[in-house]
Write an enzyme that holds these catalytic residues in place. Structure first.
Site, PDB file in Angstrom:
ATOM      1  N   ARG A   1      -1.616  -5.393  10.359  1.00 57.35           N
ATOM      2  CA  ARG A   1      -0.931  -4.444  11.223  1.00 57.35           C
ATOM      3  C   ARG A   1      -0.543  -5.171  12.509  1.00 57.35           C
ATOM      4  O   ARG A   1      -1.268  -6.062  12.969  1.00 57.35           O
ATOM      5  CB  ARG A   1      -1.823  -3.241  11.566  1.00 57.35           C
ATOM      6  CG  ARG A   1      -2.076  -2.315  10.386  1.00 57.35           C
ATOM      7  CD  ARG A   1      -0.820  -1.529  10.050  1.00 57.35           C
ATOM      8  NE  ARG A   1      -1.044  -0.569   8.978  1.00 57.35           N
ATOM      9  CZ  ARG A   1      -0.871  -0.825   7.686  1.00 57.35           C
ATOM     10  NH1 ARG A   1      -0.506  -2.041   7.301  1.00 57.35           N
ATOM     11  NH2 ARG A   1      -1.076   0.101   6.783  1.00 57.35           N
TER      12      ARG A   1
ATOM     13  N   HIS B   1       8.699  -6.971   7.948  1.00 52.45           N
ATOM     14  CA  HIS B   1       7.748  -6.074   7.285  1.00 52.45           C
ATOM     15  C   HIS B   1       8.100  -5.891   5.805  1.00 52.45           C
ATOM     16  O   HIS B   1       8.271  -4.768   5.314  1.00 52.45           O
ATOM     17  CB  HIS B   1       7.705  -4.715   7.994  1.00 52.45           C
ATOM     18  CG  HIS B   1       6.391  -4.005   7.797  1.00 52.45           C
ATOM     19  ND1 HIS B   1       5.795  -3.254   8.782  1.00 52.45           N
ATOM     20  CD2 HIS B   1       5.559  -3.929   6.730  1.00 52.45           C
ATOM     21  CE1 HIS B   1       4.657  -2.739   8.331  1.00 52.45           C
ATOM     22  NE2 HIS B   1       4.493  -3.140   7.083  1.00 52.45           N
TER      23      HIS B   1
END
Length: 325
Positions: free
Chosen positions: A240, A288
């Site tokens: 993250r 991502h």
């Protein structure tokens, strides 16, 4: 005819209503044809302004802050990904609601492939050869064998275990770290707790992060961690964005403590155009894309959660709310 109508009514009563909760994504569009596939068991409804006492199941992706206050009988909420921090952190989420993450073996395979790509790129110095190609320079660097590059993996769940297995197969010495002890199969070594983390980092050249985001892991990739790694190490960050202290990474790259970093997740996404990561010669940025969970896996998780509700059982892959994963 009466018998047929009764059967239809019974089927309708057995269907559960699932509310879609997201402020970032059109979940109905995301589910697409899967809505029809699960229609005999689940009725998908959109989040509205009125409270609905019939709703016991939800699907969420970054839900609105007040989303869960509208559904007093909600029992289970499923995410559309492996991460659950965006749901657990929602202010209106009640303690008794089970949060279920999606487990998709294909996602672990995809993410492992990305890690292997970056690890081998570091091991073999492919970035240097790419730059030499631009300059039309023919300079052969030193060849390093896999066994000379120790890998430390932060996170020892499904994804971390898959990465460890794949890297071990390729000949890399692999270590895994988790908050608490975990059994491990294969040649990888297991570490846990603060003492175990320090011991693993001391041997680590390439650090791979796949931890969940919790209050304890926020900011874990900092100057102290980088300083404990072998000098000239490399970071692969696919956990993250909030795990990384960005200034500490830039400082470690500047001093040479780290030789480079591959970053797929960021605290602010999309990454702002003016961010220094874009132009840094030692950083590889990807948007991502390390892995994704299939829509079929999400729909299958919804069905499993609905069956658990009907049977009065706790759903499979329901997280421990006290730990956040």
């Amino acid at each position: 005819m009466a018998v047929e109508n009764t059967a239809v009514e019974r089927q309708d009563k057995e269907r559960l209503r699932c509310v879609l909760l997201s402020k970032r994504r059109d979940l109905r569009l995301y589910l697409g044809a899967e809505i029809s596939r699960i229609a005999d068991q689940i009725e998908v409804i959109d989040h509205g302004d009125n409270r609905d006492t019939d709703v016991r199941l939800g699907m969420a992706w970054h839900p609105p802050d007040d989303a869960f206050s509208y559904y007093p009988n909600l029992q289970v909420v499923c995410t559309i990904g492996a991460g659950v921090d965006h749901v657990v952190g929602c202010p209106s989420l009640k303690p008794e609601i089970d949060v279920v993450r999606v487990v998709d073996p294909r996602q672990a395979q995809m993410m492992s492939g990305v890690v292997v790509w970056h690890v081998i790129g570091h091991q073999r110095g492919f970035a240097r050869y790419r730059a030499q190609q631009h300059d039309r320079a023919w300079e052969q660097g030193q060849l390093r064998r896999a066994e000379s590059v120790p890998i430390g993996i932060l996170g020892h769940g499904k994804i971390g275990s898959k990465i460890a297995a794949d890297l071990t197969y390729l000949g890399f010495p692999v270590m895994c770290w988790s908050r608490t002890p975990k059994s491990i199969s294969g040649a990888a070594r297991s570490h846990y707790g603060p003492v175990g983390l320090a011991a693993m980092l001391k041997e680590t050249e390439v650090l791979v992060n796949v931890l969940p985001l919790t209050p304890e892991t926020r900011g874990i990739l900092d100057a102290q961690v980088f300083a404990k790694m072998q000098r000239g190490g490399y970071l692969v960050q696919i956990g993250r964005g909030e795990h990384l202290v960005e200034g500490d990474l830039l400082a470690a790259l500047e001093t040479g403590q780290l030789a480079g970093a591959a970053l797929d997740v960021f605290a602010t996404e999309p990454l702002p155009p003016i961010h220094p990561f874009w132009d840094h010669p030692k950083i590889t940025v990807t948007p991502h894309v390390a892995g994704d969970i299939s829509v079929r896996a999400v729909a299958t998780t919804l069905i499993a959660a609905a069956n658990a509700i009907r049977g009065g059982r706790r759903p499979l892959h329901a997280i421990d709310r006290t730990r956040g994963y």
